[in-house]
Design an enzyme around this catalytic site. Sequence first.
Site, mmCIF file in Angstrom:
data_model
loop_
_atom_site.group_PDB
_atom_site.id
_atom_site.type_symbol
_atom_site.label_atom_id
_atom_site.label_comp_id
_atom_site.label_asym_id
_atom_site.label_seq_id
_atom_site.Cartn_x
_atom_site.Cartn_y
_atom_site.Cartn_z
ATOM 1 N N LEU A 149 12.346 15.546 -9.691
ATOM 2 C CA LEU A 149 13.510 16.068 -10.411
ATOM 3 C C LEU A 149 13.099 16.491 -11.823
ATOM 4 O O LEU A 149 13.626 16.003 -12.818
ATOM 5 C CB LEU A 149 14.633 15.031 -10.445
ATOM 6 C CG LEU A 149 16.045 15.608 -10.633
ATOM 7 C CD1 LEU A 149 16.464 16.434 -9.427
ATOM 8 C CD2 LEU A 149 17.068 14.498 -10.866
ATOM 9 N N SER A 174 10.155 7.624 -11.839
ATOM 10 C CA SER A 174 11.113 6.654 -12.378
ATOM 11 C C SER A 174 12.489 7.302 -12.401
ATOM 12 O O SER A 174 12.608 8.534 -12.414
ATOM 13 C CB SER A 174 10.705 6.214 -13.788
ATOM 14 O OG SER A 174 10.596 7.331 -14.649
ATOM 15 N N ARG A 230 3.707 22.212 -3.722
ATOM 16 C CA ARG A 230 2.302 22.307 -3.353
ATOM 17 C C ARG A 230 2.144 21.780 -1.933
ATOM 18 O O ARG A 230 2.730 20.758 -1.568
ATOM 19 C CB ARG A 230 1.413 21.500 -4.307
ATOM 20 C CG ARG A 230 1.297 22.099 -5.699
ATOM 21 C CD ARG A 230 0.498 23.389 -5.704
ATOM 22 N NE ARG A 230 0.262 23.904 -7.050
ATOM 23 C CZ ARG A 230 1.009 24.801 -7.654
ATOM 24 N NH1 ARG A 230 2.081 25.283 -7.043
ATOM 25 N NH2 ARG A 230 0.705 25.229 -8.869
ATOM 26 N N ASP A 254 6.670 27.778 1.345
ATOM 27 C CA ASP A 254 6.154 28.825 0.458
ATOM 28 C C ASP A 254 4.724 28.530 0.042
ATOM 29 O O ASP A 254 4.112 29.326 -0.658
ATOM 30 C CB ASP A 254 7.049 28.940 -0.784
ATOM 31 C CG ASP A 254 6.678 30.117 -1.677
ATOM 32 O OD1 ASP A 254 6.601 31.250 -1.156
ATOM 33 O OD2 ASP A 254 6.445 29.904 -2.883
ATOM 34 N N GLU A 259 -4.571 28.682 0.974
ATOM 35 C CA GLU A 259 -4.027 30.022 0.705
ATOM 36 C C GLU A 259 -5.150 31.012 0.382
ATOM 37 O O GLU A 259 -6.115 30.630 -0.287
ATOM 38 C CB GLU A 259 -3.040 29.951 -0.466
ATOM 39 C CG GLU A 259 -1.826 29.107 -0.149
ATOM 40 C CD GLU A 259 -0.875 28.951 -1.334
ATOM 41 O OE1 GLU A 259 -1.139 29.557 -2.396
ATOM 42 O OE2 GLU A 259 0.125 28.226 -1.198
ATOM 43 N N HIS A 277 3.807 32.135 -1.077
ATOM 44 C CA HIS A 277 3.721 31.539 -2.416
ATOM 45 C C HIS A 277 4.297 32.476 -3.484
ATOM 46 O O HIS A 277 3.633 32.822 -4.468
ATOM 47 C CB HIS A 277 2.287 31.167 -2.772
ATOM 48 C CG HIS A 277 2.199 30.082 -3.806
ATOM 49 N ND1 HIS A 277 1.177 29.165 -3.844
ATOM 50 C CD2 HIS A 277 3.019 29.758 -4.843
ATOM 51 C CE1 HIS A 277 1.357 28.343 -4.861
ATOM 52 N NE2 HIS A 277 2.474 28.680 -5.488
#
Length: 312
Positions: A149, A174, A230, A254, A259, A277
Site C-alpha cells: 500500500l 507494517s 514485479r 503486466d 522480459e 509491462h
Amino acid sequence: MSKTVLVLVETVDDYLPLLEQAGYRLVRAQTPALRAEAIARDGGQIDAVLTRGPLGLSADEIAALANLKIICVIGAGYEQVDLAAAAARSITVTNGAGANATAVADHAMALLLALVRDIPRADASTRRGEWNRVISPSVSGKRLGILGLGAVGLAIAKRAAQGFDMPISYHNRSPRSDVPYTYCDSPLALAQASDFLIVATPGGANTRQLIDKTVLDALGPDGFLVNIARASVVNTADMLEALRTGAIAGAGLDVFDDEPAVPDALKALGNVVLTPHVAGQSPEAARDTVALVLKNLQAFFAGEPVLTPVRG
C-alpha cells in the site's frame, strides 16, 4: 560546469530535453552494447545515472564510474541496482516513487475489469462473427486485497473503493495509521480476505515469491490475481498450475520473469490477460517521472536533501 548523466532508460525520450534544458549533458546508452561502450568511454566523466529497476546498475559498473555521485531510478522499484556498492561509495540513490502511480493504478483496474468481465475473449469472438453472451462476474462490491500500500496501492484502493464500492484489505511490512482499510498480517491472510488480489509491492529479495501455492489456494477458484508490480513477487510455476487446474479463476499480468519473453504456457491459457509491462507508461507519467528526476538532481547538486531517497 555542467553535469553528465548516463541515460540507460528507453521509455522517457520525449521528456529528456527537460534535463538538457536545465544544463545537463546526456549520454544516451539505451541498449546493452551502447551501455558497455559508454561506460568504457565516458566512465570517468559521468556524474549521474538514470536507470530503472530491471535495468539496474551493477557493482562492476559502479566501480567503473569513478565520478558517479547519484543514481536516479525511474519508477518505484530498484531491485537490480547494487545498493551495497552504491553505499560503499556514498553514492545517493533515488527512485520515482509516486510519479507514475496514476497510470499504474489505471492499468491495474483496466486489467482487473478486462479479466473478470472476460473482455478480450468477448472482443475476439465477436470479431469472428460469433455471438457468445457469456455471463461474467461483477466487479462492484467484491473484496479487493492489495499487496503493498504505497503510492500505487493507495491509488488503486481509491479507485476501487470510491468507483466500485469495494471493501479494501491490504498487507504491508507494517500497518498504516492513515488509511481506513483493513490490515492483514500476511499475504495468506490477505488472500483469504479477498475476491481479487492485486500485487503492487516493489520487487527485490524482501518480496520474492510472496505469492505462492498456499496463497493462491487461499484466493480460491473464484479469485482473480493481477500483477502490475514485479514478476518476482509471484511464484510463476505455482501460478501456472493454479491457472491450469482452476485453483484460481484467472490472472492479469503486466510483468514477467524474463522480459520481453513471455512463457508459451501463459499465452496458451484462456483465463489470463497479458500486457507488455506498460502499466506505468503514459505521456503524463513520463513527463512527471523526468520532472522528479530533475528535482532530485537539482537538489542533490545544490547540496540539498533529495526528494525520494532509497535507503540501502
